[in-house]
Design a protein around this motif. Structure first.
Motif, PDB file in Angstrom:
ATOM      1  N   ASP A 125      15.279  21.134  13.360  1.00 54.59           N
ATOM      2  CA  ASP A 125      15.500  21.200  11.916  1.00 54.59           C
ATOM      3  C   ASP A 125      16.154  19.942  11.354  1.00 54.59           C
ATOM      4  OD1 ASP A 125      14.392  23.764  11.816  1.00 54.59           O
ATOM      5  OD2 ASP A 125      16.307  24.687  12.306  1.00 54.59           O
ATOM      6  N   PHE A 126      16.194  18.891  12.142  1.00 58.97           N
ATOM      7  CA  PHE A 126      16.782  17.626  11.710  1.00 58.97           C
ATOM      8  C   PHE A 126      15.658  16.634  11.416  1.00 58.97           C
ATOM      9  CE2 PHE A 126      19.981  19.644  14.282  1.00 58.97           C
ATOM     10  CZ  PHE A 126      21.192  19.284  13.719  1.00 58.97           C
ATOM     11  N   ASP A 127      15.813  15.860  10.347  1.00 56.65           N
ATOM     12  CA  ASP A 127      14.838  14.787  10.144  1.00 56.65           C
ATOM     13  C   ASP A 127      15.289  13.570  10.952  1.00 56.65           C
ATOM     14  OD1 ASP A 127      16.680  13.236   8.591  1.00 56.65           O
ATOM     15  OD2 ASP A 127      15.988  14.170   6.739  1.00 56.65           O
ATOM     16  N   ALA A 128      14.427  12.560  11.007  1.00 55.59           N
ATOM     17  CA  ALA A 128      14.695  11.387  11.852  1.00 55.59           C
ATOM     18  C   ALA A 128      16.005  10.697  11.475  1.00 55.59           C
ATOM     19  CB  ALA A 128      13.529  10.406  11.766  1.00 55.59           C
ATOM     20  N   THR A 129      16.315  10.645  10.186  1.00 54.29           N
ATOM     21  CA  THR A 129      17.556  10.018   9.734  1.00 54.29           C
ATOM     22  C   THR A 129      18.764  10.801  10.230  1.00 54.29           C
ATOM     23  OG1 THR A 129      16.415   9.206   7.774  1.00 54.29           O
ATOM     24  CG2 THR A 129      18.819   9.215   7.694  1.00 54.29           C
ATOM     25  N   ASP A 130      18.684  12.135  10.183  1.00 53.89           N
ATOM     26  CA  ASP A 130      19.777  12.980  10.683  1.00 53.89           C
ATOM     27  C   ASP A 130      19.979  12.785  12.183  1.00 53.89           C
ATOM     28  OD1 ASP A 130      20.233  14.085   8.163  1.00 53.89           O
ATOM     29  OD2 ASP A 130      18.984  15.854   8.561  1.00 53.89           O
ATOM     30  N   VAL A 131      18.884  12.701  12.930  1.00 55.01           N
ATOM     31  CA  VAL A 131      18.975  12.517  14.377  1.00 55.01           C
ATOM     32  C   VAL A 131      19.624  11.178  14.690  1.00 55.01           C
ATOM     33  CG1 VAL A 131      17.638  12.240  16.519  1.00 55.01           C
ATOM     34  CG2 VAL A 131      17.043  14.058  14.908  1.00 55.01           C
ATOM     35  N   GLN A 132      19.207  10.142  13.983  1.00 51.23           N
ATOM     36  CA  GLN A 132      19.792   8.816  14.185  1.00 51.23           C
ATOM     37  C   GLN A 132      21.290   8.841  13.859  1.00 51.23           C
ATOM     38  OE1 GLN A 132      17.854   5.772  11.885  1.00 51.23           O
ATOM     39  NE2 GLN A 132      18.881   4.115  12.969  1.00 51.23           N
ATOM     40  N   ALA A 133      21.659   9.499  12.761  1.00 56.14           N
ATOM     41  CA  ALA A 133      23.073   9.590  12.370  1.00 56.14           C
ATOM     42  C   ALA A 133      23.866  10.397  13.399  1.00 56.14           C
ATOM     43  CB  ALA A 133      23.199  10.218  10.986  1.00 56.14           C
TER      44      ALA A 133
END
Length: 152
Positions: A125-133
């Protein structure tokens, strides 16, 4: 008389949340490792050696998050299974490096897709930006935690 803390305070504490999330993920992954004859500690060693080959015990203890005495026993078990081997360092004859055997590398490579699938499930449920953060924040938490050694 002190007012007792509310359970919600515990459930918002970062160490509690990290441990709880890590424990749930670790338990699930440990079940996936059973058919391969590995536990989480053994997997961490194999994965560490897969990505950073031929490490000293000191290097491996950092990457595999295990103290040296426990790590020595893990290495013994993996060596008995012909998954790792001890090698003398080419530059320092006193130094021992740990390496995956061909069998160990094949086994580790076969587990990587399972590990990636587990990661994908927990990050679904995380987008790529959330995963990177999240990765950046966890790396920073780990880095900052070094200062805790000075508190003792």
């Amino acid at each position: 008389m002190k007012t007792p803390k509310r359970p919600q305070e515990l459930e918002l504490a970062i160490p509690f949340l990290l441990t709880r999330a890590g424990g749930r993920m670790g338990n699930a992954f440990a079940k996936a490792l059973k058919p391969f004859g590995l536990g989480l500690s053994e997997w961490r060693v194999c994965a560490s050696l897969l990505y950073v080959p031929r490490q000293t015990l000191s290097e491996l203890s950092v990457h595999a998050t295990s103290d040296i005495s426990a790590l020595s026993r893990i290495i013994d078990r993996l060596e008995d299974q012909d998954l790792v081997k001890r090698e003398r360092s080419a530059t320092d004859g006193r130094s021992i490096r740990i390496a995956l055997t061909e069998k160990g590398e094949e086994l580790a490579q076969s587990i990587v897709p399972i590990a990636k699938r587990h990661e994908a499930v927990v990050l679904r449920d995380f987008d790529a930006t959330d995963v990177q953060a999240l990765r950046a924040m966890l790396l920073k938490v780990y880095e900052n935690a070094e200062a805790l050694d000075d508190l003792l």
